[in-house]
Design a protein around this motif. Structure first.
Motif, mmCIF file in Angstrom:
data_model
loop_
_atom_site.group_PDB
_atom_site.id
_atom_site.type_symbol
_atom_site.label_atom_id
_atom_site.label_comp_id
_atom_site.label_asym_id
_atom_site.label_seq_id
_atom_site.Cartn_x
_atom_site.Cartn_y
_atom_site.Cartn_z
ATOM 1 N N GLY A 177 -19.135 4.759 -2.329
ATOM 2 C CA GLY A 177 -19.743 5.907 -1.427
ATOM 3 C C GLY A 177 -19.073 5.453 0.159
ATOM 4 O O GLY A 177 -17.875 5.150 0.316
ATOM 5 N N ALA A 178 -19.306 5.788 1.364
ATOM 6 C CA ALA A 178 -19.219 5.497 2.969
ATOM 7 C C ALA A 178 -18.354 4.636 2.792
ATOM 8 O O ALA A 178 -16.896 4.336 3.075
ATOM 9 N N ALA A 179 -19.303 3.752 2.622
ATOM 10 C CA ALA A 179 -19.085 1.662 2.996
ATOM 11 C C ALA A 179 -17.879 1.534 1.612
ATOM 12 O O ALA A 179 -17.013 1.011 2.279
ATOM 13 N N ALA A 180 -17.735 2.026 0.689
ATOM 14 C CA ALA A 180 -17.705 1.306 -0.633
ATOM 15 C C ALA A 180 -15.299 1.797 -0.066
ATOM 16 O O ALA A 180 -14.999 1.346 -0.099
ATOM 17 N N LEU A 181 -15.445 2.943 0.294
ATOM 18 C CA LEU A 181 -13.833 3.841 0.524
ATOM 19 C C LEU A 181 -13.930 3.314 2.121
ATOM 20 O O LEU A 181 -12.453 2.692 1.991
ATOM 21 N N SER A 182 -14.413 3.006 2.827
ATOM 22 C CA SER A 182 -14.270 1.925 3.874
ATOM 23 C C SER A 182 -13.530 0.893 3.960
ATOM 24 O O SER A 182 -12.554 0.684 4.086
ATOM 25 N N TYR A 183 -14.053 -0.060 2.893
ATOM 26 C CA TYR A 183 -13.607 -1.350 2.290
ATOM 27 C C TYR A 183 -11.956 -0.816 1.699
ATOM 28 O O TYR A 183 -12.011 -1.735 1.957
ATOM 29 N N TYR A 184 -11.933 -0.060 1.092
ATOM 30 C CA TYR A 184 -11.086 0.029 0.258
ATOM 31 C C TYR A 184 -9.849 0.372 0.991
ATOM 32 O O TYR A 184 -8.331 -0.072 1.221
ATOM 33 N N LYS A 185 -10.161 1.254 1.686
ATOM 34 C CA LYS A 185 -8.672 1.450 3.443
ATOM 35 C C LYS A 185 -8.496 0.654 3.904
ATOM 36 O O LYS A 185 -7.461 0.127 4.119
ATOM 37 N N LYS A 186 -9.685 0.180 3.856
ATOM 38 C CA LYS A 186 -9.440 -1.688 5.506
ATOM 39 C C LYS A 186 -8.038 -2.427 3.977
ATOM 40 O O LYS A 186 -7.280 -3.134 4.470
ATOM 41 N N ALA A 187 -8.576 -2.933 2.447
ATOM 42 C CA ALA A 187 -7.927 -4.034 2.007
ATOM 43 C C ALA A 187 -6.344 -2.972 1.977
ATOM 44 O O ALA A 187 -5.482 -4.160 1.766
ATOM 45 N N LEU A 188 -6.519 -1.827 0.905
ATOM 46 C CA LEU A 188 -4.819 -0.919 1.079
ATOM 47 C C LEU A 188 -4.312 -1.384 2.733
ATOM 48 O O LEU A 188 -2.789 -1.295 2.554
ATOM 49 N N ALA A 189 -4.630 -1.015 3.827
ATOM 50 C CA ALA A 189 -4.031 -1.266 4.734
ATOM 51 C C ALA A 189 -3.285 -2.526 4.884
ATOM 52 O O ALA A 189 -2.338 -3.083 5.771
ATOM 53 N N ASP A 190 -4.384 -3.539 4.954
ATOM 54 C CA ASP A 190 -3.533 -4.976 4.713
ATOM 55 C C ASP A 190 -3.031 -5.265 4.048
ATOM 56 O O ASP A 190 -2.026 -6.377 4.458
ATOM 57 N N TYR A 191 -3.019 -4.782 2.742
ATOM 58 C CA TYR A 191 -2.187 -5.025 2.074
ATOM 59 C C TYR A 191 -0.777 -4.735 2.167
ATOM 60 O O TYR A 191 0.436 -4.766 2.309
ATOM 61 N N THR A 192 -0.566 -2.910 2.770
ATOM 62 C CA THR A 192 0.573 -2.738 3.178
ATOM 63 C C THR A 192 1.262 -2.762 4.077
ATOM 64 O O THR A 192 2.678 -3.111 4.593
ATOM 65 N N ASP A 193 0.451 -3.282 5.203
ATOM 66 C CA ASP A 193 0.756 -4.207 7.098
ATOM 67 C C ASP A 193 1.483 -5.706 6.044
ATOM 68 O O ASP A 193 2.807 -5.838 6.667
ATOM 69 N N GLY A 194 1.247 -6.381 5.179
ATOM 70 C CA GLY A 194 1.169 -7.215 4.556
ATOM 71 C C GLY A 194 3.132 -7.089 3.241
ATOM 72 O O GLY A 194 4.051 -7.929 4.013
ATOM 73 N N ILE A 195 3.121 -6.423 3.916
ATOM 74 C CA ILE A 195 4.344 -5.917 3.163
ATOM 75 C C ILE A 195 4.995 -5.486 4.333
ATOM 76 O O ILE A 195 6.769 -6.585 3.794
ATOM 77 N N LYS A 196 4.866 -4.771 4.923
ATOM 78 C CA LYS A 196 5.941 -4.276 6.141
ATOM 79 C C LYS A 196 6.752 -6.010 6.648
ATOM 80 O O LYS A 196 7.207 -6.134 7.013
ATOM 81 N N GLU A 197 5.269 -6.586 6.755
ATOM 82 C CA GLU A 197 5.641 -7.959 7.544
ATOM 83 C C GLU A 197 6.898 -8.609 7.088
ATOM 84 O O GLU A 197 7.910 -9.036 7.115
ATOM 85 N N TYR A 198 6.418 -8.723 5.659
ATOM 86 C CA TYR A 198 7.748 -9.524 4.500
ATOM 87 C C TYR A 198 8.637 -8.817 4.519
ATOM 88 O O TYR A 198 9.780 -9.442 4.501
ATOM 89 N N CYS A 199 9.021 -7.639 4.856
ATOM 90 C CA CYS A 199 10.244 -6.582 4.835
ATOM 91 C C CYS A 199 10.663 -7.272 5.769
ATOM 92 O O CYS A 199 12.013 -8.402 6.012
#
Length: 294
Positions: free
Chosen positions: A241-263
């Protein structure tokens, strides 16, 4: 995988591009890049005094007439760079429309093509199931490039992912010999950071291309669903639902931001790609902006 990964139109858009790297190369093959060794190409570098055994043909007679000493001309050597293209071919790469695997093979072909244009030496290596396997080695000209395309288009996906074990099993990467491009969705139990740290230990310049599908970046899920891991068979029951998708997108953004910072912290080139994007445009725009191509 459906369709051609490389065609004439794609080639025309890439033919003026080449890979860009920050430091001189050291390689045993003659090619088109500036090396940190001295050789006998046409680009003058410096003088040094003549030593017994030096080639008389390299004496600068104008310098002799001026200084009454023998001086040898030094030139910058042009060397061939080894480009190692490591493509994640685990089962998770088969997901999406078009699949992440299709995008990875298209990118692998593009990097190999640009390597040929720079007179470099490219190899494409498959990573899956904890092991590596060469798909196409010694790509140094257009005939070998076209032979490599056939192998890339036929490459399957299978197995799970252990990037660190797979990268460490690559036997063709020698310390300080060039550049490694890693193409992966980075969906693995064993962290990608150990794999990249190993490549940096080998003094490779590293390009990390993170590939996701549009279904992963913008999922359109609704209701009660069972999500199954294509590599392990593990599953998770969710209510989308809307809440689950919002949580998923935040988790994905956090993960990709971590990759960028590491690189950024490691001096690794980073290029995010969605599998339905136009690959040529990605390389021309974001690849150029990231300093990967010129």
């Amino acid at each position: 995988m459906s369709g051609r990964i490389f065609d004439d139109a794609f080639m025309r858009r890439l033919e003026n591009l080449s890979l860009r790297f920050a430091s001189p190369v050291s390689s045993s093959y003659g090619g088109g890049r500036r090396s940190n060794t001295r050789g006998s190409t046409v680009e003058f570098y410096n003088f040094r005094e003549y030593n017994q055994g030096d080639d008389f043909r390299r004496i600068d007679w104008n310098a002799y007439a001026r200084f009454e000493k023998f001086f040898i001309k030094l030139f910058l050597d042009e060397r061939q760079l080894n480009i190692h293209i490591l493509a994640d071919t685990s089962e998770s790469m088969s997901f999406g429309e078009p699949s992440k695997h299709f995008a990875a093979m298209r990118l692998a072909a593009a990097f190999a093509f640009m390597s040929v244009g720079s007179q470099d030496r490219a190899s494409v290596i498959s990573l899956s199931g904890g092991f590596s396997e060469p798909l196409a080695e010694g790509i140094t000209g257009m005939p070998s490039f076209y032979r490599a395309l056939e192998k890339l288009e036929a490459a399957p996906t299978s197995g799970g992912t252990d990037l660190c074990a797979e990268v460490k099993s690559c036997r063709g990467i020698r310390p300080g010999d060039g550049v490694t491009v890693l193409l992966s969705d980075l969906m693995c139990e064993s962290g990608y950071r150990d794999a990249i740290d190993y490549l940096l230990f080998l003094r490779q310049q590293v390009v990390l291309v993170h590939i996701l599908s549009p279904e992963e970046t913008e999922p359109k899920l609704e209701g009660r669903l069972r999500l199954t891991d294509s590599e392990t068979g593990a599953f998770c029951d969710i209510t989308a639902g809307a809440a689950a998708l919002s949580y998923y997108k935040k988790a994905l953004a956090d993960y990709t931001d971590g990759i960028k910072e590491y690189c950024l912290s490691r001096g690794v080139y980073f290029l995010p790609v969605v599998s339905d994007e136009d690959i040529a445009s990605v390389l021309l725009e974001r690849g150029f902006g990231a300093g990967i191509v010129q």
